[in-house]
Motif scaffolding. Sequence first.
Motif, PDB file in Angstrom:
ATOM      1  N   LEU A 256      63.599  60.339  51.109  1.00 57.11           N
ATOM      2  CA  LEU A 256      63.790  61.508  51.701  1.00 57.11           C
ATOM      3  C   LEU A 256      62.354  61.812  52.617  1.00 57.11           C
ATOM      4  O   LEU A 256      62.560  62.730  53.187  1.00 57.11           O
ATOM      5  N   ASP A 257      61.346  61.135  52.380  1.00 60.59           N
ATOM      6  CA  ASP A 257      60.084  61.292  52.884  1.00 60.59           C
ATOM      7  C   ASP A 257      60.411  60.716  54.344  1.00 60.59           C
ATOM      8  O   ASP A 257      59.983  61.536  55.430  1.00 60.59           O
ATOM      9  N   HIS A 258      61.180  59.674  54.576  1.00 64.68           N
ATOM     10  CA  HIS A 258      61.307  59.292  56.032  1.00 64.68           C
ATOM     11  C   HIS A 258      62.460  60.157  56.729  1.00 64.68           C
ATOM     12  O   HIS A 258      62.086  60.547  57.839  1.00 64.68           O
ATOM     13  N   ILE A 259      63.378  60.670  55.950  1.00 66.45           N
ATOM     14  CA  ILE A 259      64.424  61.465  56.351  1.00 66.45           C
ATOM     15  C   ILE A 259      63.914  62.689  56.917  1.00 66.45           C
ATOM     16  O   ILE A 259      64.227  63.192  58.059  1.00 66.45           O
ATOM     17  N   LEU A 260      63.202  63.477  56.172  1.00 67.91           N
ATOM     18  CA  LEU A 260      62.366  64.726  56.429  1.00 67.91           C
ATOM     19  C   LEU A 260      61.333  64.519  57.483  1.00 67.91           C
ATOM     20  O   LEU A 260      61.566  65.342  58.262  1.00 67.91           O
ATOM     21  N   SER A 261      60.703  63.653  57.761  1.00 69.56           N
ATOM     22  CA  SER A 261      59.794  63.656  58.692  1.00 69.56           C
ATOM     23  C   SER A 261      60.287  62.946  60.076  1.00 69.56           C
ATOM     24  O   SER A 261      60.209  63.514  60.986  1.00 69.56           O
ATOM     25  N   VAL A 262      61.498  62.371  60.075  1.00 69.09           N
ATOM     26  CA  VAL A 262      62.041  61.860  61.395  1.00 69.09           C
ATOM     27  C   VAL A 262      62.792  63.122  61.751  1.00 69.09           C
ATOM     28  O   VAL A 262      62.927  63.647  62.853  1.00 69.09           O
ATOM     29  N   MET A 263      63.436  64.116  60.897  1.00 66.85           N
ATOM     30  CA  MET A 263      64.289  65.171  61.445  1.00 66.85           C
ATOM     31  C   MET A 263      63.398  66.292  61.964  1.00 66.85           C
ATOM     32  O   MET A 263      63.265  66.769  62.889  1.00 66.85           O
ATOM     33  N   ALA A 264      61.925  66.340  61.315  1.00 68.19           N
ATOM     34  CA  ALA A 264      60.741  67.212  61.648  1.00 68.19           C
ATOM     35  C   ALA A 264      60.531  66.951  63.124  1.00 68.19           C
ATOM     36  O   ALA A 264      60.165  67.738  64.252  1.00 68.19           O
ATOM     37  N   GLN A 265      60.324  65.621  63.286  1.00 68.27           N
ATOM     38  CA  GLN A 265      59.867  64.923  64.585  1.00 68.27           C
ATOM     39  C   GLN A 265      60.598  65.294  65.682  1.00 68.27           C
ATOM     40  O   GLN A 265      60.500  65.470  66.945  1.00 68.27           O
ATOM     41  N   TRP A 266      61.891  65.119  65.338  1.00 67.14           N
ATOM     42  CA  TRP A 266      62.896  65.415  66.612  1.00 67.14           C
ATOM     43  C   TRP A 266      63.766  66.846  66.674  1.00 67.14           C
ATOM     44  O   TRP A 266      64.316  67.045  67.368  1.00 67.14           O
ATOM     45  N   ALA A 267      63.126  67.743  65.872  1.00 70.83           N
ATOM     46  CA  ALA A 267      63.502  69.067  65.884  1.00 70.83           C
ATOM     47  C   ALA A 267      63.710  69.790  66.948  1.00 70.83           C
ATOM     48  O   ALA A 267      64.110  70.872  67.136  1.00 70.83           O
ATOM     49  N   SER A 268      62.777  69.307  68.049  1.00 65.39           N
ATOM     50  CA  SER A 268      62.724  69.974  69.267  1.00 65.39           C
ATOM     51  C   SER A 268      64.018  69.937  70.208  1.00 65.39           C
ATOM     52  O   SER A 268      64.491  70.671  71.011  1.00 65.39           O
ATOM     53  N   VAL A 269      64.838  68.855  69.696  1.00 66.51           N
ATOM     54  CA  VAL A 269      66.174  68.680  70.393  1.00 66.51           C
ATOM     55  C   VAL A 269      67.061  69.550  69.460  1.00 66.51           C
ATOM     56  O   VAL A 269      67.165  69.655  68.146  1.00 66.51           O
ATOM     57  N   GLU A 270      67.688  70.661  70.018  1.00 72.59           N
ATOM     58  CA  GLU A 270      68.641  71.437  69.602  1.00 72.59           C
ATOM     59  C   GLU A 270      69.548  71.086  68.414  1.00 72.59           C
ATOM     60  O   GLU A 270      69.723  71.674  67.271  1.00 72.59           O
TER      61      GLU A 270
ATOM     62  N   ALA B 170      72.682  52.156  60.371  1.00 73.92           N
ATOM     63  CA  ALA B 170      71.513  52.972  60.577  1.00 73.92           C
ATOM     64  C   ALA B 170      70.675  53.665  59.642  1.00 73.92           C
ATOM     65  O   ALA B 170      69.602  53.614  59.536  1.00 73.92           O
ATOM     66  N   LEU B 171      71.521  54.071  58.521  1.00 73.19           N
ATOM     67  CA  LEU B 171      70.700  54.723  57.743  1.00 73.19           C
ATOM     68  C   LEU B 171      70.028  53.755  56.911  1.00 73.19           C
ATOM     69  O   LEU B 171      68.935  53.990  56.228  1.00 73.19           O
ATOM     70  N   GLN B 172      70.540  52.561  56.565  1.00 76.43           N
ATOM     71  CA  GLN B 172      69.745  51.470  55.683  1.00 76.43           C
ATOM     72  C   GLN B 172      68.627  51.216  56.510  1.00 76.43           C
ATOM     73  O   GLN B 172      67.392  50.998  55.691  1.00 76.43           O
ATOM     74  N   VAL B 173      68.587  51.116  57.532  1.00 78.66           N
ATOM     75  CA  VAL B 173      67.264  50.711  58.499  1.00 78.66           C
ATOM     76  C   VAL B 173      66.359  51.922  58.407  1.00 78.66           C
ATOM     77  O   VAL B 173      65.153  51.662  57.934  1.00 78.66           O
ATOM     78  N   LEU B 174      66.872  53.181  58.329  1.00 82.58           N
ATOM     79  CA  LEU B 174      66.002  54.046  58.378  1.00 82.58           C
ATOM     80  C   LEU B 174      65.361  54.307  56.792  1.00 82.58           C
ATOM     81  O   LEU B 174      64.295  54.457  56.675  1.00 82.58           O
ATOM     82  N   ILE B 175      66.175  54.059  55.784  1.00 77.04           N
ATOM     83  CA  ILE B 175      65.526  54.283  54.598  1.00 77.04           C
ATOM     84  C   ILE B 175      64.684  52.988  54.077  1.00 77.04           C
ATOM     85  O   ILE B 175      63.643  53.148  53.750  1.00 77.04           O
ATOM     86  N   GLU B 176      65.142  51.842  54.384  1.00 77.85           N
ATOM     87  CA  GLU B 176      64.245  50.455  54.335  1.00 77.85           C
ATOM     88  C   GLU B 176      63.124  50.074  55.102  1.00 77.85           C
ATOM     89  O   GLU B 176      62.119  49.589  54.582  1.00 77.85           O
ATOM     90  N   GLU B 177      63.218  50.594  56.424  1.00 78.93           N
ATOM     91  CA  GLU B 177      62.356  50.262  57.481  1.00 78.93           C
ATOM     92  C   GLU B 177      61.622  51.441  58.144  1.00 78.93           C
ATOM     93  O   GLU B 177      60.558  51.247  58.653  1.00 78.93           O
ATOM     94  N   GLY B 178      62.029  52.437  58.128  1.00 83.56           N
ATOM     95  CA  GLY B 178      61.442  53.440  58.736  1.00 83.56           C
ATOM     96  C   GLY B 178      62.077  53.809  60.245  1.00 83.56           C
ATOM     97  O   GLY B 178      62.795  52.719  60.875  1.00 83.56           O
ATOM     98  N   CYS B 179      61.585  54.949  60.823  1.00 85.77           N
ATOM     99  CA  CYS B 179      62.226  55.168  62.024  1.00 85.77           C
ATOM    100  C   CYS B 179      61.764  54.357  63.280  1.00 85.77           C
ATOM    101  O   CYS B 179      62.507  54.235  64.150  1.00 85.77           O
ATOM    102  N   GLU B 180      60.696  53.870  63.358  1.00 88.94           N
ATOM    103  CA  GLU B 180      60.214  52.649  64.401  1.00 88.94           C
ATOM    104  C   GLU B 180      61.139  51.605  64.431  1.00 88.94           C
ATOM    105  O   GLU B 180      61.389  50.964  65.514  1.00 88.94           O
ATOM    106  N   ALA B 181      61.758  51.041  63.258  1.00 87.84           N
ATOM    107  CA  ALA B 181      62.578  50.216  63.424  1.00 87.84           C
ATOM    108  C   ALA B 181      63.948  50.444  63.686  1.00 87.84           C
ATOM    109  O   ALA B 181      65.040  49.458  63.958  1.00 87.84           O
ATOM    110  N   LEU B 182      64.316  51.659  63.846  1.00 90.97           N
ATOM    111  CA  LEU B 182      65.475  52.188  64.126  1.00 90.97           C
ATOM    112  C   LEU B 182      65.885  51.879  65.671  1.00 90.97           C
ATOM    113  O   LEU B 182      65.882  53.082  66.521  1.00 90.97           O
TER     114      LEU B 182
END
Lengths: 195, 195
Positions: free
Chosen positions: B109-123, B31-43
């Motif tokens: 980390l740009d992908h990681i930071l943005s995906v975390m920001a996007q889902w941050a409404s989930v506690e 899952a981390l490999q996909v997130l890093i290499e392809e971004g959140c939409e591919a996950l």
Amino acid sequence: MTVVPADDGPSEAQGKDARVARTRADVSRAALQVLIEEGCEALTHAHVAEIAGYSKTTLYTHWPARLDLIMLALDALGEMPHQERSGDLRADVIGELRVFRQAVVDLRLDHILSVMAQWASVEEMARVRDRINSDGQRPLRGMLSEVLDGARLEASVSMLTGVVACPTLMFGTLPDDAVIEAAVDLVLTAVQSPS
Amino acid sequence: MTVVPADDGPSEAQGKDARVARTRADVSRAALQVLIEEGCEALTHAHVAEIAGYSKTTLYTHWPARLDLIMLALDALGEMPHQERSGDLRADVIGELRVFRQAVVDLRLDHILSVMAQWASVEEMARVRDRINSDGQRPLRGMLSEVLDGARLEASVSMLTGVVACPTLMFGTLPDDAVIEAAVDLVLTAVQSPS
């Protein structure tokens, strides 16, 4: 040379153009509303169609991809709000950062920034993102360029943007006035001291 | 008092636990490999299952939601890389920001930071995000707290994080060494001048 006659007369074509433009404006606003209020995951054709009051088919016909919906939402964003200049550099930079902080709340700039970052591997999105972010930083850059240039100007633009953007994107919090003022004073104190 | 007998003998249960842990580790890494290499939409479940070499059913059974896949990816992220301290504050802060800049490239980390920001409404995501970002900023905060406190410390942590994070997230660019050094000097010059 071949002259291709138009299918519709001019007034009919204009009527159609106007309808398409109106649909586009309605769907843009609905897409932005969804992005701001519910975030990127909720930005589906079905949900935007429902909010905009059009059929899913209409949306799929004009804007088939998910990226199209995101681009439409960004279209509706309009100009970033900015602070009017008073001529007092310190007050103006602080004011500009306060307006930026308020826009994070009003326009959910954390959602907007993160969705643009996420899709930036698509060239069209990279262009739109660069334009939106450049426009957003322009007044701050203009003010700081009165007293800084080169690497120090680049650094200070990112630093002062970061005072608002970093807590927002990293922790979902906003800096208080004391932190914004401290940031501006750190930069301006350094500028005034002999280097 | 009721004693509830275990369904499996201890060794069988341990074997099952070990299998689940191994599956979890494999899927996390994929899952981390996909997130890093392809971004959140591919996950997606299908894609992560394919990369990890498990069936889609296995993934859906253990981690039914898309958010589960994102959390698994973040689990595999591990510790953020950091710079070892030399004792020279200026050199250490510059070194730490250079390591952060490299991690943006290596770990997207740009992908990681943005995906975390996007889902941050989930506690649950908000908690994980706060932990990852706090851990990431800790060494920088530790160094700066030697010479700053209060609002100036908060401001400078965000400002120096922003020198790397803002160009990355806003324009997909990285600051060069001159910009990082200028940022550190702006903060440290201000600290040394009488306020």
